[in-house]
Design a protein around this motif. Structure first.
Motif, PDB file in Angstrom:
ATOM      1  N   MET A 201       0.825  -1.193   0.000  1.00 34.15           N
ATOM      2  CA  MET A 201       0.000   0.000   0.000  1.00 34.15           C
ATOM      3  C   MET A 201       0.873   1.262   0.000  1.00 34.15           C
ATOM      4  SD  MET A 201      -3.193   0.721   2.481  1.00 34.15           S
ATOM      5  CE  MET A 201      -4.580  -0.185   1.904  1.00 34.15           C
ATOM      6  N   LEU A 205       0.862   4.130  -2.827  1.00 41.55           N
ATOM      7  CA  LEU A 205       0.610   5.540  -2.506  1.00 41.55           C
ATOM      8  C   LEU A 205       1.769   6.407  -2.951  1.00 41.55           C
ATOM      9  CD1 LEU A 205      -0.845   5.149   1.086  1.00 41.55           C
ATOM     10  CD2 LEU A 205      -2.046   6.129  -0.859  1.00 41.55           C
ATOM     11  N   ASP A 208       2.112   6.822  -6.722  1.00 44.41           N
ATOM     12  CA  ASP A 208       0.909   7.454  -7.257  1.00 44.41           C
ATOM     13  C   ASP A 208       0.793   8.920  -6.836  1.00 44.41           C
ATOM     14  OD1 ASP A 208      -1.462   7.088  -8.736  1.00 44.41           O
ATOM     15  OD2 ASP A 208      -2.604   7.150  -6.888  1.00 44.41           O
ATOM     16  N   ASP A 209       1.584   9.335  -5.850  1.00 47.15           N
ATOM     17  CA  ASP A 209       1.371  10.673  -5.282  1.00 47.15           C
ATOM     18  C   ASP A 209       1.711  11.781  -6.266  1.00 47.15           C
ATOM     19  OD1 ASP A 209       0.883  12.486  -2.934  1.00 47.15           O
ATOM     20  OD2 ASP A 209       2.892  13.089  -3.537  1.00 47.15           O
ATOM     21  N   PHE A 210       0.883  12.829  -6.232  1.00 49.45           N
ATOM     22  CA  PHE A 210       1.181  13.972  -7.079  1.00 49.45           C
ATOM     23  C   PHE A 210       1.332  15.272  -6.277  1.00 49.45           C
ATOM     24  CE2 PHE A 210      -0.728  17.584  -9.484  1.00 49.45           C
ATOM     25  CZ  PHE A 210       0.408  17.887 -10.204  1.00 49.45           C
ATOM     26  N   VAL A 211       0.320  15.629  -5.473  1.00 44.35           N
ATOM     27  CA  VAL A 211       0.308  16.958  -4.848  1.00 44.35           C
ATOM     28  C   VAL A 211       1.532  17.192  -3.958  1.00 44.35           C
ATOM     29  CG1 VAL A 211      -0.955  18.518  -3.327  1.00 44.35           C
ATOM     30  CG2 VAL A 211      -2.184  17.076  -4.908  1.00 44.35           C
ATOM     31  N   GLN A 214       4.729  17.287  -5.959  1.00 47.66           N
ATOM     32  CA  GLN A 214       4.819  18.492  -6.784  1.00 47.66           C
ATOM     33  C   GLN A 214       5.284  19.706  -5.963  1.00 47.66           C
ATOM     34  OE1 GLN A 214       4.392  19.061  -9.993  1.00 47.66           O
ATOM     35  NE2 GLN A 214       4.151  21.263 -10.050  1.00 47.66           N
ATOM     36  N   SER A 224       4.624  11.340 -12.049  1.00 44.96           N
ATOM     37  CA  SER A 224       3.414  12.164 -12.018  1.00 44.96           C
ATOM     38  C   SER A 224       3.720  13.641 -12.261  1.00 44.96           C
ATOM     39  CB  SER A 224       2.634  11.947 -10.718  1.00 44.96           C
ATOM     40  OG  SER A 224       3.442  12.175  -9.610  1.00 44.96           O
ATOM     41  N   ILE A 227       4.268  14.075 -15.989  1.00 44.82           N
ATOM     42  CA  ILE A 227       3.016  14.089 -16.746  1.00 44.82           C
ATOM     43  C   ILE A 227       2.356  15.459 -16.607  1.00 44.82           C
ATOM     44  CG2 ILE A 227       0.681  13.120 -16.890  1.00 44.82           C
ATOM     45  CD1 ILE A 227       1.898  10.427 -16.094  1.00 44.82           C
ATOM     46  N   SER A 245       0.521   7.205 -18.888  1.00 44.40           N
ATOM     47  CA  SER A 245      -0.650   7.216 -18.004  1.00 44.40           C
ATOM     48  C   SER A 245      -1.336   5.858 -18.013  1.00 44.40           C
ATOM     49  CB  SER A 245      -1.651   8.277 -18.452  1.00 44.40           C
ATOM     50  OG  SER A 245      -1.036   9.527 -18.544  1.00 44.40           O
ATOM     51  N   ILE A 248       0.543   3.423 -15.890  1.00 43.87           N
ATOM     52  CA  ILE A 248       0.335   3.673 -14.454  1.00 43.87           C
ATOM     53  C   ILE A 248      -1.051   3.205 -14.023  1.00 43.87           C
ATOM     54  CG2 ILE A 248       0.293   5.416 -12.628  1.00 43.87           C
ATOM     55  CD1 ILE A 248       2.268   7.042 -14.228  1.00 43.87           C
ATOM     56  N   PHE A 249      -2.086   3.494 -14.849  1.00 42.76           N
ATOM     57  CA  PHE A 249      -3.441   3.024 -14.528  1.00 42.76           C
ATOM     58  C   PHE A 249      -3.440   1.525 -14.269  1.00 42.76           C
ATOM     59  CE2 PHE A 249      -5.569   6.643 -16.968  1.00 42.76           C
ATOM     60  CZ  PHE A 249      -6.067   7.211 -15.821  1.00 42.76           C
ATOM     61  N   ILE A 252      -1.379   0.522 -11.015  1.00 37.83           N
ATOM     62  CA  ILE A 252      -2.036   0.877  -9.756  1.00 37.83           C
ATOM     63  C   ILE A 252      -3.302   0.051  -9.549  1.00 37.83           C
ATOM     64  CG2 ILE A 252      -3.135   2.727  -8.424  1.00 37.83           C
ATOM     65  CD1 ILE A 252      -0.292   3.380  -8.705  1.00 37.83           C
ATOM     66  N   LEU A 253      -4.129  -0.046 -10.577  1.00 38.23           N
ATOM     67  CA  LEU A 253      -5.359  -0.831 -10.432  1.00 38.23           C
ATOM     68  C   LEU A 253      -5.037  -2.283 -10.113  1.00 38.23           C
ATOM     69  CD1 LEU A 253      -7.740   0.564 -13.213  1.00 38.23           C
ATOM     70  CD2 LEU A 253      -7.827   0.957 -10.759  1.00 38.23           C
ATOM     71  N   MET A 256      -3.845  -2.523  -6.427  1.00 40.13           N
ATOM     72  CA  MET A 256      -4.938  -2.341  -5.470  1.00 40.13           C
ATOM     73  C   MET A 256      -5.894  -3.520  -5.499  1.00 40.13           C
ATOM     74  SD  MET A 256      -3.940   0.071  -3.860  1.00 40.13           S
ATOM     75  CE  MET A 256      -5.157  -0.136  -2.575  1.00 40.13           C
TER      76      MET A 256
END
Lengths: 275, 270
Positions: A201, A205, A208-211, A214, A224, A227, A245, A248-249, A252-253, A256
């Motif tokens: 996990m 995470l 996958d993290d962006f904010v 960044q 990320s 992109i 992208s 990554i989809f 990640i999918l 999970m």
């Protein structure tokens, strides 16, 4: 009967809503048109572009950074979180336990952007005391990722510890194990599935993290942020970024789906133990 | 007995590294945030220690108030749409009559784990394909798309925890299914609704980049404002972040209060 059909339609509609854009992106990663509105025939050009094109050096660099950050952050989080969970589980003071678990929840419930800004401030101040240069810059992002990953490790490990019988640990001690031996031979094997889940996990995470990435990144890119850099202010996403992208989809999918496959019957076990 | 106590002590110490880590990377940054929001930065970048409300005044200045009201409007509309769509989905997902497989539930939750940047770019691709003009409509669509699973999940969880015998009781005592829903399921699902609302509303108004990407940089919300201020003035960014933090804190307290009455009464730690 009619109602059943209506409900099925509702499910189907919402699922289409949730997955159609993702599918659209994946479908259009297999064609090589500048926009998403026309189909230019099936081709692997976008993937070729991704791995051998003009930007491929930058993309591999970003991939390497993402992997380094993801692996380091999830390893650190897993060790830190597992230790913390074992510690929290054996704390007897209800108050201390409540304080630690509440603070542990802050990174999970807080707005990502607030966490990001607060870490920008922290690293700004730390930088005036400690000068790090070049490669070590990545440390900021790794530490930021550890901050939001570790709570999820604890979230996965703590219920396992509650399920496991403390008497076995005590029996190990009575039979002559040192506490460290008992920990490695009894406790860790017992909670291992939770630890592994926490690790996967955290890794998910992190990559996958962006904010938070960044805001805290400086002088290099992860997948990320790359992109975002390529998509920001452009009318259409470049073909290589579509391919990236899509990859990554799927990753990640897949990860999970793997994690979520298991815990269904565990909750009932946990409930049975609570009493 | 003595031995047990001793062993408890050794394991307890394992939490220390993380407690120290949290102090530095969770608690301290928030304290710095609070401090920065009441200070000014000098032109050379150092912090001046003069106490000031100027940063908060900037946030509530006429030019920013428009951005704040726009954010709240987007947030409310998104939350409302998510609730109207998400509640029935959650209700029927939790109902054994309509859904027997956990896989279906998982399908609804999975998109939560993909970061919103990628999901937003995917919606943007859709709009491009359908030749829809970017604007407020597309921003709201993108927000609903991103946050719908966050509404479905908590409502589904609370409804599936409702004891089925309550509904059987209602039926035995003569309530129609509709009445049983209004009198039993709906009130008991409210904590889930409440936590769904906070999980959608707050991220929606504070998110960054979605509105820019889906409106062609025409519409900016609180998150974009913070992103801009991190470059312009860390103090204003801190003040805005601190307001968000307070709002989240209050909503968490409210949600926990409601939830406590319902689910965690018997959930003592030992």
């Amino acid at each position: 009967m009619v109602k059943k059909i209506i409900v099925k339609c509702l499910f189907a509609l919402v699922l289409v809503f949730l997955y159609l854009p993702i599918l659209w992106m994946i479908i259009f990663s297999f064609t090589n048109t500048p926009s998403f509105s026309s189909w230019g025939g099936f081709s692997f050009d976008a993937y070729k572009e991704l791995f051998t094109g003009r930007d491929s050096a930058a993309i591999f660099e970003a991939l390497r950074n993402t992997a380094i950050i993801g692996i380091s952050a999830s390893l650190i989080s897993t060790v830190l979180g597992t230790m913390a969970a074992i510690g929290i589980n054996s704390i007897r003071s209800k108050k201390a336990k409540a304080v630690i678990t509440s603070i542990n929840q802050i990174p999970m419930v807080n707005s990502e952007i607030v966490t990001a800004v607060s870490l920008v401030l922290l690293f700004g101040i730390l930088r005036t005391f400690i000068q790090l240069d070049g490669q070590v810059q990545m440390l900021n992002v790794i530490l930021a990722h550890v901050t939001f990953c570790t709570p999820y490790v604890i979230l996965n490990v703590l219920p396992r510890l509650r399920q496991s019988d403390n008497k076995i640990y005590e029996a190990a001690l009575d039979l002559g194990c040192t506490p460290t031996q008992a920990l490695w031979k009894v406790v860790i094997p017992d909670i291992l599935p939770g630890i592994l889940m926490g690790f996967v996990m955290s890794f998910t995470l992190s990559i996958d993290d962006f904010v938070i990435t960044q805001f805290n990144i400086d002088g290099f890119q992860t997948l990320s942020t790359l992109i975002y850099l390529k998509a920001h202010g452009k009318k259409s996403l470049p073909a290589s970024m579509r391919a990236l992208s899509s990859i990554i989809f799927v990753v990640i999918l897949g990860l999970m789906a793997l994690i979520n496959r298991k815990p269904k019957n565990k909750t009932s076990k946990q409930g049975a133990y609570k009493k | 007995m003595k031995k047990r106590k001793l062993s408890g002590f050794t394991r307890k110490y394992l939490a220390i590294p993380y407690v120290v880590f949290m102090a530095i990377f969770v608690v301290l940054p928030l304290l710095i945030l609070l401090l920065y929001s009441f200070c000014e930065t000098r032109s050379d970048g150092s912090l001046s220690w003069n106490f000031t409300f100027d940063n908060y005044k900037t946030i509530f200045s006429p030019s920013s108030v428009q951005m704040l009201t726009r954010s709240i409007y987007v947030g409310l509309l998104t939350t409302l749409i998510c609730l109207v769509v998400g509640y029935p989905v959650a209700l029927f997902l939790a109902d054994k009559k309509y859904n027997k497989s956990p896989v279906l539930v998982m399908l609804f939750m999975l998109p939560m784990w993909i970061n919103f940047l990628l999901r937003t770019l995917a919606t943007k691709a859709m709009f491009e394909a359908m030749e829809v003009d970017l604007g407020m409509g597309t921003v709201i669509f993108g927000m609903v798309y991103n946050y719908l699973p966050f509404m479905i999940m908590p409502i589904y969880t609370t409804i599936s925890k409702i004891d089925p015998s309550l509904l059987e009781g209602a039926a035995d005592l003569g309530a129609s299914p509709r009445k049983a829903f209004v009198k039993v399921t709906l009130p008991l699902s409210l904590p889930g609704v409440l936590s769904g609302i906070t999980m959608v509303f707050m991220p929606t108004i504070t998110t960054f980049a979605i509105s820019g990407l889906l409106s062609g940089n025409k519409i900016s919300l609180i998150g974009d404002f913070i992103d801009l201020q991190v470059v312009n003035s860390l103090n204003v960014a801190s003040a805005m972040s601190f307001i968000i933090l307070i709002v989240i804190g209050i909503s968490m307290i409210v949600v926990n209060k409601y939830d406590k009455d319902n689910t965690s009464t018997g959930g003592g730690l030992w």
